[in-house]
Design a protein around this motif. Structure first.
Motif, short mmCIF file in Angstrom:
data_model
loop_
_atom_site.label_atom_id
_atom_site.label_comp_id
_atom_site.label_asym_id
_atom_site.label_seq_id
_atom_site.Cartn_x
_atom_site.Cartn_y
_atom_site.Cartn_z
N MET A 1 0.85 -1.20 0.00
CA MET A 1 0.00 0.00 0.00
C MET A 1 0.88 1.25 0.00
SD MET A 1 -2.76 1.26 2.86
CE MET A 1 -3.74 -0.22 2.69
N ARG A 2 0.56 2.20 -0.88
CA ARG A 2 1.29 3.46 -0.93
C ARG A 2 0.98 4.31 0.30
NH1 ARG A 2 0.08 5.38 -7.14
NH2 ARG A 2 1.11 3.65 -8.23
N VAL A 3 1.90 5.23 0.61
CA VAL A 3 1.63 6.21 1.67
C VAL A 3 1.33 7.54 1.00
CG1 VAL A 3 3.09 5.03 3.34
CG2 VAL A 3 4.06 6.82 1.88
N CYS A 4 0.67 8.42 1.76
CA CYS A 4 0.39 9.77 1.26
C CYS A 4 0.99 10.78 2.24
CB CYS A 4 -1.11 10.01 1.13
SG CYS A 4 -1.86 9.14 -0.27
N TYR A 5 1.67 11.76 1.67
CA TYR A 5 2.26 12.82 2.48
C TYR A 5 1.43 14.09 2.38
CZ TYR A 5 6.43 9.84 2.60
OH TYR A 5 7.30 8.80 2.78
N ALA A 6 1.33 14.80 3.51
CA ALA A 6 0.68 16.12 3.50
C ALA A 6 1.71 17.22 3.31
CB ALA A 6 -0.08 16.35 4.79
N LYS A 7 2.93 16.99 3.82
CA LYS A 7 4.00 17.99 3.75
C LYS A 7 5.28 17.31 3.29
CE LYS A 7 1.18 20.91 5.78
NZ LYS A 7 0.59 22.05 5.06
N PHE A 8 6.13 18.13 2.69
CA PHE A 8 7.42 17.64 2.20
C PHE A 8 8.54 18.52 2.75
CE2 PHE A 8 4.09 16.45 -0.68
CZ PHE A 8 4.39 15.17 -1.08
N LEU A 9 9.68 17.93 2.94
CA LEU A 9 10.88 18.66 3.42
C LEU A 9 10.60 19.42 4.72
CD1 LEU A 9 12.20 20.02 0.00
CD2 LEU A 9 13.02 18.02 1.24
N PRO A 10 10.41 18.79 5.85
CA PRO A 10 10.46 17.33 6.03
C PRO A 10 9.11 16.69 5.68
CG PRO A 10 10.12 18.39 8.14
CD PRO A 10 10.29 19.50 7.14
N HIS A 11 9.18 15.41 5.38
CA HIS A 11 7.96 14.69 5.01
C HIS A 11 7.08 14.47 6.25
CE1 HIS A 11 10.31 14.09 1.45
NE2 HIS A 11 9.36 13.41 0.85
N PHE A 13 3.35 12.44 7.05
CA PHE A 13 2.23 11.65 6.55
C PHE A 13 0.92 12.41 6.68
CE2 PHE A 13 5.13 8.12 7.92
CZ PHE A 13 5.38 7.62 6.65
N LEU A 14 0.01 12.20 5.74
CA LEU A 14 -1.28 12.89 5.77
C LEU A 14 -2.02 12.62 7.07
CD1 LEU A 14 -3.53 14.53 4.43
CD2 LEU A 14 -4.34 12.43 3.36
N GLU A 15 -2.02 11.36 7.53
CA GLU A 15 -2.75 11.06 8.76
C GLU A 15 -2.09 11.72 9.97
OE1 GLU A 15 -0.03 7.38 8.21
OE2 GLU A 15 -1.05 8.89 6.98
N CYS A 16 -0.76 11.91 9.92
CA CYS A 16 -0.06 12.57 11.02
C CYS A 16 -0.39 14.07 11.05
CB CYS A 16 1.44 12.36 10.91
SG CYS A 16 1.94 10.65 11.13
N HIS A 17 -0.38 14.72 9.87
CA HIS A 17 -0.73 16.14 9.83
C HIS A 17 -2.19 16.34 10.26
CE1 HIS A 17 -1.20 20.26 8.55
NE2 HIS A 17 -2.19 19.92 7.75
N THR A 18 -3.08 15.47 9.81
CA THR A 18 -4.49 15.57 10.22
C THR A 18 -4.60 15.42 11.73
OG1 THR A 18 -5.18 14.63 8.09
CG2 THR A 18 -6.79 14.60 9.88
N ASN A 19 -3.86 14.47 12.28
CA ASN A 19 -3.89 14.24 13.72
C ASN A 19 -3.39 15.49 14.47
OD1 ASN A 19 -4.26 11.89 15.74
ND2 ASN A 19 -2.35 12.86 16.38
N ASP A 20 -2.32 16.11 13.95
CA ASP A 20 -1.78 17.33 14.57
C ASP A 20 -2.79 18.47 14.52
OD1 ASP A 20 0.55 15.97 15.06
OD2 ASP A 20 1.68 16.88 13.42
N ALA A 21 -3.46 18.62 13.36
CA ALA A 21 -4.44 19.70 13.22
C ALA A 21 -5.63 19.47 14.16
CB ALA A 21 -4.92 19.79 11.77
N ILE A 22 -6.02 18.22 14.35
CA ILE A 22 -7.11 17.92 15.29
C ILE A 22 -6.67 18.23 16.72
CG2 ILE A 22 -8.44 16.01 16.30
CD1 ILE A 22 -8.62 14.84 13.44
N ASN A 23 -5.40 17.99 17.03
CA ASN A 23 -4.88 18.37 18.35
C ASN A 23 -5.00 19.87 18.58
OD1 ASN A 23 -3.86 16.30 20.14
ND2 ASN A 23 -2.47 15.73 18.49
#
Length: 725
Positions: A1-11, A13-23
């Motif tokens: 399964m591929r992964v999806c990134y929300a941000k690059f440099l540094p990378h 993960f989309l689910e990690c950025h979503t989790n941070d925004a929910i925090n």
């Protein structure tokens, strides 16, 4: 399964950025409880806005290289709102917040999936579906757990059907836009809050911050500086006053502490601290920087006390603070206390930047206006219009001044319906520090005057114009150890001059200065010789003599004649009336209890005209502000920059050095070489100005090919060449 990134440099993960925004959202939900009074379902709808806002980034083209992709991920994120089990209006509110969280509706119009653009949208959806396994197997699976974390229970409101991909492809953007046109006024607040909260959550999460900050107890911080047994009556009463307040007290009385105690009384609180956003508003950068330093010493953490003005990044850099991180955070809903200019508060009302985020932060906030008398009628009118609209948003305001004319107080009373606190006469008169001496003459006789005026230390010579100050300095510097201080030095040279004065004022016989001395330096001269000016401005200048108020009142000397250029700066009627009032006090102490009445009398000849001017600007601003549409840009943003964008230029002698800094990626240091340029000088000497580069601070660097020296500043003569080492 591929992964999806929300941000690059540094990378990221989309689910990690979503989790941070929910925090971040969760911390805002705990802090800003009062927003529910405007929009009861604000947090539920905001959760789903944050949850879905970046799903469009799963498109394979974005994952390969977002900079070259050439499409907007928000457009692909928006259709996922169709799978929310919510009423249509609420789904549309969420959809519009997501669609516009980076661009306004008018910016997106040309690429929204309608007509000829539908085919491109369908191609991009195909790219999205290349990561279908990730969307279904990772993202969708996490939604119930995010609901549980945020709400304390699983809501089950997000239910993509088996044919979700087909329904994404067929999403009707035209219907969404039609709904917006019909309902944008009805749901004005909801649209503002949803976009504002989504922007705040997204921006802070991207900056690596997972929560907004709260102030600890303000009263405790004030007590650490001034024990309660030493509080003055007015400070104590300010701390007991709820609602809007006008506070009159002499310079040096402790108005700053009084304002903080008022804020402590009026703030919204949680178990974790003071949640209200507090804005301490001052008219000048120098006084803003000084106040930021003072409040930072009180609250200790730079994350708690922000500073915001057009060159605040350079101030932070010079203060050896984390200027990149902090200047970014101070523009977000993160820092609870900000020292700023009124122009920063105006931006959301003019639709500048991310206005919904600004309006959301101002809702329920506490505004402290210091030195409000210093603004021009157009700025006062806009401030009154802002206060009128913010009254409806549970914002509370304190206005404090030592020199507030009655016409302005009346305008503020009408806008705020405030309580009024004034220092009792006997209390105010304890701060009497000056004795008036009116001298029939002008700066043409300054050498003789200087010899006759008794002084046991450095003398301040205050001129009304830069050209007059340069002329006076050039004459005095031949026989005296003198310094010149005005607004047309580079920020670096002015900073060095002020540092030298603070370090060793007694090293100078004379300091020749313009109005900049009224606001910038916490130093005390033995006496002053000043050109005539409006009484409130003169009182500010007097404040640089006997600053600590020890002993008997010290003499201040006011000349009866100014320079030819004064009428361009000050209303001549007010200057004449001010001189008349001072002549009545000649040889007598200027009792602090008399100051409010004297300032009011000084402005009487123009009070009616100024009131009409301010009210005209207020009505124009209200009409403009009420015409703004949420989620859209407009002409108002252009008008804001036309009205308030100040010019700054690099003297030609420094242009090579500045170009070198830009080429080496050190653009922040360019600020050291910038000089504020009044518009009249730019227009009258327009041939001497050219653009150096499209890089550096702002959109370009302007060069002034005029004579400049660290001793005299920027002059009007064309530059002959040469270099300064």
């Amino acid at each position: 399964m591929r992964v999806c990134y929300a941000k690059f440099l540094p990378h990221d993960f989309l689910e990690c950025h979503t989790n941070d925004a929910i925090n971040v959202l969760r911390s805002m939900k705990g802090a800003f409880k009062w927003l529910e009074e405007f929009f009861p379902r604000i947090w539920e709808l905001s959760f789903y806005s944050v949850l879905l806002h970046d799903l469009g980034k799963c498109a394979s083209g974005f994952q390969r290289d977002p900079r070259k992709w050439g499409y907007r991920h928000e457009i692909l994120s928006t259709p996922f709102t169709a799978f929310l089990d919510l009423p249509e209006d609420e789904r549309n509110l969420i959809a519009l917040a997501i669609l516009t969280h980076h661009r306004t509706l008018d910016e997106l119009e040309e690429i929204l999936p309608s007509g000829e653009h539908r085919a491109e949208f369908e191609d991009r959806v195909e790219e999205l579906l290349q990561n279908r396994d990730y969307i279904e197997g990772i993202f969708f699976e996490r939604v119930p757990y995010w609901e549980l974390y945020f709400f304390g229970r699983r809501k089950g409101l997000f239910n993509p059907p088996e044919d979700w991909a087909e329904r994404i492809m067929n999403y009707d953007f035209d219907s969404l836009l039609t709904w917006y046109e019909r309902n944008s006024q009805k749901y004005w607040n909801e649209l503002v809050f949803l976009r504002g909260i989504l922007n705040a959550s997204d921006h802070l999460a991207s900056a690596g911050e997972l929560a907004v900050r709260l102030l600890s107890d303000i009263r405790t911080a004030v007590e650490a500086r001034v024990p309660p047994e030493r509080w003055r009556p007015l400070q104590r009463r300010a701390g007991e006053t709820e609602g809007n307040l006008i506070l009159r007290a002499p310079t040096g009385y402790g108005k700053t502490e009084a304002s903080l105690l008022w804020a402590d009384r009026n703030a919204f609180r949680t178990k974790k601290g003071v949640a209200s956003r507090i804005f301490y508003v001052l008219p000048y950068k120098a006084s803003i920087n000084a106040m930021h330093s003072r409040l930072l010493a009180l609250f200790r953490e730079p994350e708690l006390v922000g500073v915001l003005h057009s060159s605040s990044a350079f101030y932070l850099y010079s203060s050896e603070l984390e200027y990149r991180r902090l200047s970014s955070l101070y523009r977000k809903i993160y820092t609870p206390l900000k020292v700023t200019t009124p122009f920063q508060l105006m931006k959301p009302f003019f639709g500048v930047g991310f206005p919904e985020m600004g309006l959301m932060e101002l809702t329920g906030s506490l505004l402290i206006f210091d030195e409000i008398h210093a603004y021009e009628p157009n700025v006062l009118g806009i401030i009154l219009a802002m206060l009128e609209l913010l009254k409806e948003r549970k914002t509370r305001t304190l206005v404090m001044s030592a020199t507030l004319p009655e016409f302005l107080e009346e305008l503020l009373r009408e806008a705020l319906n405030p309580k009024l606190l004034t220092a009792p006469p006997e209390d105010a008169d304890r701060f009497t520090r000056h004795r008036v001496n009116v001298i029939d003459g002008s700066m043409d006789e300054v050498e003789e005057l200087l010899a006759e005026v008794p002084a046991d230390g450095p003398v301040l010579i205050a001129c009304n114009t830069v050209s007059r100050a340069m002329e006076v300095y050039s004459r005095l510097s031949e026989d005296h150890n003198a310094m010149l201080l005005h607004s047309r030095f580079t920020y670096g040279d002015r900073e060095e001059k002020e540092r030298n004065l603070l370090a060793d004022l007694n090293n100078y016989d004379v300091v020749v200065a313009t109005q900049v001395v009224e606001v910038s330096l916490d130093i005390s001269f033995s006496t002053i010789i000043t050109e005539p000016a409006p009484l409130d401005a003169l009182i500010q200048r007097f404040g640089r003599v006997n600053r600590r108020g020890f002993g008997e009142p010290r003499d201040v000397h006011i000349l009866t004649k100014g320079g030819d250029g004064d009428k361009k700066i000050y209303p001549i009627e007010v200057v004449k009336e001010s001189l008349k009032l001072l002549e009545e006090l000649n040889g007598k102490p200027l009792l602090e209890s008399l100051v409010p009445e004297l300032v009011t009398r000084a402005y009487e000849p123009l009070a009616k005209k100024l009131t009409e001017e301010v009210l005209t600007y207020r009505e124009q601003a209200l009409e403009l502000f009420r015409g703004l549409k949420p989620l859209k840009g407009g002409e108002s943003e252009r008008r804001f920059y036309e009205m308030f964008h100040g010019l700054e230029a690099v003297p030609g002698v420094y242009q090579d050095r500045v170009l070198e800094l830009i080429n080496h990626g050190r653009s922040i240091e360019v600020y050291r070489y910038l000089v504020p340029v009044p518009m009249w000088l730019y227009l009258s000497e327009s041939d001497a100005f050219h653009r150096l580069s499209d890089r550096g601070p702002g959109k370009y660097v302007l060069v002034a090919e005029l004579e400049y020296s660290p001793e005299l500043g920027l002059q009007r003569e064309p530059r002959e060449g040469g270099d300064i080492m």
